[in-house]
Design a protein around this motif. Structure first.
Motif, PDB file in Angstrom:
ATOM      1  N   UNK A  51       0.848  -1.192   0.000  1.00  0.00           N
ATOM      2  CA  UNK A  51       0.000   0.000   0.000  1.00  0.00           C
ATOM      3  C   UNK A  51       0.881   1.238   0.000  1.00  0.00           C
ATOM      4  N   UNK A  52       0.785   2.046  -1.041  1.00  0.00           N
ATOM      5  CA  UNK A  52       1.609   3.250  -1.174  1.00  0.00           C
ATOM      6  C   UNK A  52       0.785   4.503  -0.909  1.00  0.00           C
ATOM      7  N   UNK A  65      -3.465   5.037   6.679  1.00  0.00           N
ATOM      8  CA  UNK A  65      -2.934   3.848   6.004  1.00  0.00           C
ATOM      9  C   UNK A  65      -2.375   2.859   7.026  1.00  0.00           C
ATOM     10  N   UNK A  66      -1.686   3.378   8.035  1.00  0.00           N
ATOM     11  CA  UNK A  66      -1.171   2.499   9.100  1.00  0.00           C
ATOM     12  C   UNK A  66      -2.329   1.884   9.898  1.00  0.00           C
ATOM     13  N   UNK A  67      -3.397   2.670  10.065  1.00  0.00           N
ATOM     14  CA  UNK A  67      -4.572   2.136  10.758  1.00  0.00           C
ATOM     15  C   UNK A  67      -5.194   1.003   9.944  1.00  0.00           C
ATOM     16  N   UNK A  68      -5.249   1.182   8.630  1.00  0.00           N
ATOM     17  CA  UNK A  68      -5.761   0.131   7.748  1.00  0.00           C
ATOM     18  C   UNK A  68      -4.926  -1.134   7.894  1.00  0.00           C
ATOM     19  N   UNK A  69      -3.625  -0.977   7.930  1.00  0.00           N
ATOM     20  CA  UNK A  69      -2.722  -2.122   8.121  1.00  0.00           C
ATOM     21  C   UNK A  69      -3.051  -2.841   9.435  1.00  0.00           C
ATOM     22  N   UNK A  70      -3.155  -2.064  10.507  1.00  0.00           N
ATOM     23  CA  UNK A  70      -3.441  -2.641  11.829  1.00  0.00           C
ATOM     24  C   UNK A  70      -4.769  -3.400  11.820  1.00  0.00           C
ATOM     25  N   UNK A  71      -5.787  -2.784  11.250  1.00  0.00           N
ATOM     26  CA  UNK A  71      -7.118  -3.373  11.252  1.00  0.00           C
ATOM     27  C   UNK A  71      -7.192  -4.634  10.403  1.00  0.00           C
ATOM     28  N   UNK A  72      -6.625  -4.581   9.204  1.00  0.00           N
ATOM     29  CA  UNK A  72      -6.728  -5.725   8.306  1.00  0.00           C
ATOM     30  C   UNK A  72      -5.920  -6.913   8.821  1.00  0.00           C
ATOM     31  N   UNK A  73      -4.746  -6.636   9.377  1.00  0.00           N
ATOM     32  CA  UNK A  73      -3.944  -7.732   9.927  1.00  0.00           C
ATOM     33  C   UNK A  73      -4.657  -8.370  11.118  1.00  0.00           C
ATOM     34  N   UNK A  74      -5.337  -7.524  11.898  1.00  0.00           N
ATOM     35  CA  UNK A  74      -6.083  -8.045  13.054  1.00  0.00           C
ATOM     36  C   UNK A  74      -7.309  -8.838  12.602  1.00  0.00           C
ATOM     37  N   UNK A  75      -8.070  -8.287  11.655  1.00  0.00           N
ATOM     38  CA  UNK A  75      -9.279  -8.952  11.184  1.00  0.00           C
ATOM     39  C   UNK A  75      -8.971 -10.279  10.492  1.00  0.00           C
ATOM     40  N   UNK A  76      -7.823 -10.346   9.825  1.00  0.00           N
ATOM     41  CA  UNK A  76      -7.456 -11.572   9.107  1.00  0.00           C
ATOM     42  C   UNK A  76      -6.713 -12.559   9.993  1.00  0.00           C
ATOM     43  N   UNK A  77      -6.549 -12.196  11.266  1.00  0.00           N
ATOM     44  CA  UNK A  77      -5.845 -13.039  12.237  1.00  0.00           C
ATOM     45  C   UNK A  77      -4.432 -13.387  11.763  1.00  0.00           C
ATOM     46  N   UNK A  78      -3.794 -12.381  11.171  1.00  0.00           N
ATOM     47  CA  UNK A  78      -2.402 -12.542  10.785  1.00  0.00           C
ATOM     48  C   UNK A  78      -2.154 -13.226   9.458  1.00  0.00           C
ATOM     49  N   UNK A  79      -3.201 -13.583   8.736  1.00  0.00           N
ATOM     50  CA  UNK A  79      -2.997 -14.245   7.439  1.00  0.00           C
ATOM     51  C   UNK A  79      -2.761 -13.248   6.315  1.00  0.00           C
ATOM     52  N   UNK A  80      -2.996 -11.961   6.606  1.00  0.00           N
ATOM     53  CA  UNK A  80      -2.716 -10.896   5.634  1.00  0.00           C
ATOM     54  C   UNK A  80      -1.746  -9.910   6.271  1.00  0.00           C
ATOM     55  N   UNK A  81      -0.705  -9.568   5.550  1.00  0.00           N
ATOM     56  CA  UNK A  81       0.263  -8.560   5.978  1.00  0.00           C
ATOM     57  C   UNK A  81       0.179  -7.372   5.029  1.00  0.00           C
ATOM     58  N   UNK A  82       0.134  -6.169   5.584  1.00  0.00           N
ATOM     59  CA  UNK A  82       0.092  -4.953   4.774  1.00  0.00           C
ATOM     60  C   UNK A  82       1.415  -4.209   4.942  1.00  0.00           C
ATOM     61  N   UNK A  83       2.088  -3.944   3.829  1.00  0.00           N
ATOM     62  CA  UNK A  83       3.323  -3.165   3.826  1.00  0.00           C
ATOM     63  C   UNK A  83       3.001  -1.758   3.340  1.00  0.00           C
ATOM     64  N   UNK A  84       3.204  -0.766   4.215  1.00  0.00           N
ATOM     65  CA  UNK A  84       2.879   0.620   3.887  1.00  0.00           C
ATOM     66  C   UNK A  84       4.143   1.346   3.424  1.00  0.00           C
ATOM     67  N   UNK A  85       4.031   2.031   2.277  1.00  0.00           N
ATOM     68  CA  UNK A  85       5.143   2.803   1.722  1.00  0.00           C
ATOM     69  C   UNK A  85       4.704   4.263   1.621  1.00  0.00           C
ATOM     70  N   UNK A  86       5.033   5.091   2.640  1.00  0.00           N
ATOM     71  CA  UNK A  86       4.594   6.490   2.633  1.00  0.00           C
ATOM     72  C   UNK A  86       5.558   7.397   1.852  1.00  0.00           C
TER      73      UNK A  86
END
Length: 353
Positions: A51-52, A65-86
């Motif tokens: 995610x850029x 964007x960092x909040x999205x990363x936190x939420x999605x990783x939590x909702x997916x129980x760690x099966x999805x990782x979001x890499x943020x490039x600001x």
């Protein structure tokens, strides 16, 4: 050398070559054909989303964007990782949008001013003085008119996920405070490379100069341009107060960002993963919007404390800008779809007044 030995040697060499080529093809690098969206899984099979954003750390869009990363990783129980490039780490605003469009990365958040070059319908949101009250604006755009705009992005192979808050745009300058279109006459003002913004400032008789975001501070410092427009948070975070003397609170347009995904990639996801992404995006967008509103007053105070002279556009100045903006509205509805969307927005606003 016997024929039997030569035959054995050729077979051995062929076998060795085959093994080398096979090993090269299994080095964990996925190969995709032209037009195919690259996979987003790491070697363990878990999903990795890149995610850029164009904004730096501390900006409400990037914090979202960092909040999205936190939420999605939590909702997916760690099966999805979001890499943020600001902060344009992966390229300019246009380049990051192109990367999302082509599937080089899965997701990005970019200003509508940039994405409008790919999806003309989004340029409607650039119209001056279309919105005057932020709460009312979100009441409209978080419903059918906003979804109509997001749906148009499919024409550019993009999945529009949500319109994000950047803040009302203000003007800064070095020569004199901007209190009416007269102060803009022949003034070199930087704009995001965008046809709609160029047309806007030409209508106001300024000299709009497209300059990429990464080069703006230096361009102001060196006098390449004498003025620019941006929300308060951007003016503060990018330290434009160091190279600009005057700030005018014009609220002439709202700077929207849009979170988007590669359309093919998103469409091919399992429906439950799509739902997780949509849920995380909505929560992160609301978090970012609230943060943007909460910081607005303190951002203004910090700019005052920095030594900038702050002015407010009065009713007469607003009327002059609105009058000069009328041709922009006429040009904005050059297709039936654009006219339908603009009418939908205006009717929804009228119902809320």
């Amino acid at each position: 050398m016997s024929k039997k030995y030569r035959k054995f040697r050729y077979i051995s060499l062929f076998t060795l070559l085959f093994l080398i080529l096979s090993a090269c093809g299994t080095n964990n690098e996925e190969v995709t054909t032209e037009g195919e969206t690259p996979p987003s899984q790491d070697s363990s099979g878990e999903m990795v989303i890149q995610l850029a954003t164009v904004e730096p750390d501390g900006h409400t869009v990037t914090e979202g964007a960092y909040k999205f990363k936190e939420l999605l990783e939590e909702k997916s129980e760690g099966t999805i990782t979001v890499e943020v490039f600001p902060n344009q780490q992966l390229g300019s605003m246009r380049e990051q949008t192109e990367m999302t469009q082509m599937g080089s990365i899965q997701m990005s958040i970019a200003p509508v001013s940039t994405v409008g070059s790919f999806v003309e319908e989004l340029q409607i949101l650039e119209l001056p003085f279309l919105f005057t009250e932020e709460d009312t604006m979100w009441d409209v755009l978080n419903n059918e008119p906003g979804q109509q705009l997001l749906d148009t992005m499919a024409s550019a192979d993009l999945k529009g996920l949500g319109l994000w808050a950047g803040g009302f745009k203000q003007m800064t300058s070095n020569i004199e405070p901007i209190k009416s279109p007269e102060n803009l006459k022949n003034l070199n003002i930087r704009v995001i490379p965008s046809d709609s913004l160029i047309a806007q400032y030409e209508a106001w008789e300024a000299n709009p100069t497209p300059i990429d975001f990464a080069e703006l501070y230096t361009s102001l410092q060196q006098g390449v341009v004498d003025a620019q427009e941006n929300p308060l948070i951007t003016i503060l975070k990018q330290k434009y107060y160091e190279v600009q003397n005057y700030l005018t609170l014009t609220n002439h347009a709202y700077q929207f960002h849009v979170m988007m995904a590669n359309d093919q990639w998103f469409t091919n996801l399992d429906s439950d993963i799509q739902e997780l992404i949509l849920e995380a995006e909505k929560e992160a967008r609301e978090f970012s919007t609230q943060m943007n509103q909460d910081l607005n007053e303190s951002n203004l105070q910090e700019l005052i404390d920095s030594g900038m002279e702050v002015n407010t556009l009065d009713d007469e100045g607003i009327q002059e800008f609105q009058t000069k903006s009328l041709p922009l509205y006429e040009r904005a509805i050059d297709t039936e779809q654009k006219e339908t969307i603009l009418t939908s927005i205006q009717e929804a606003l009228a119902e809320l007044e």
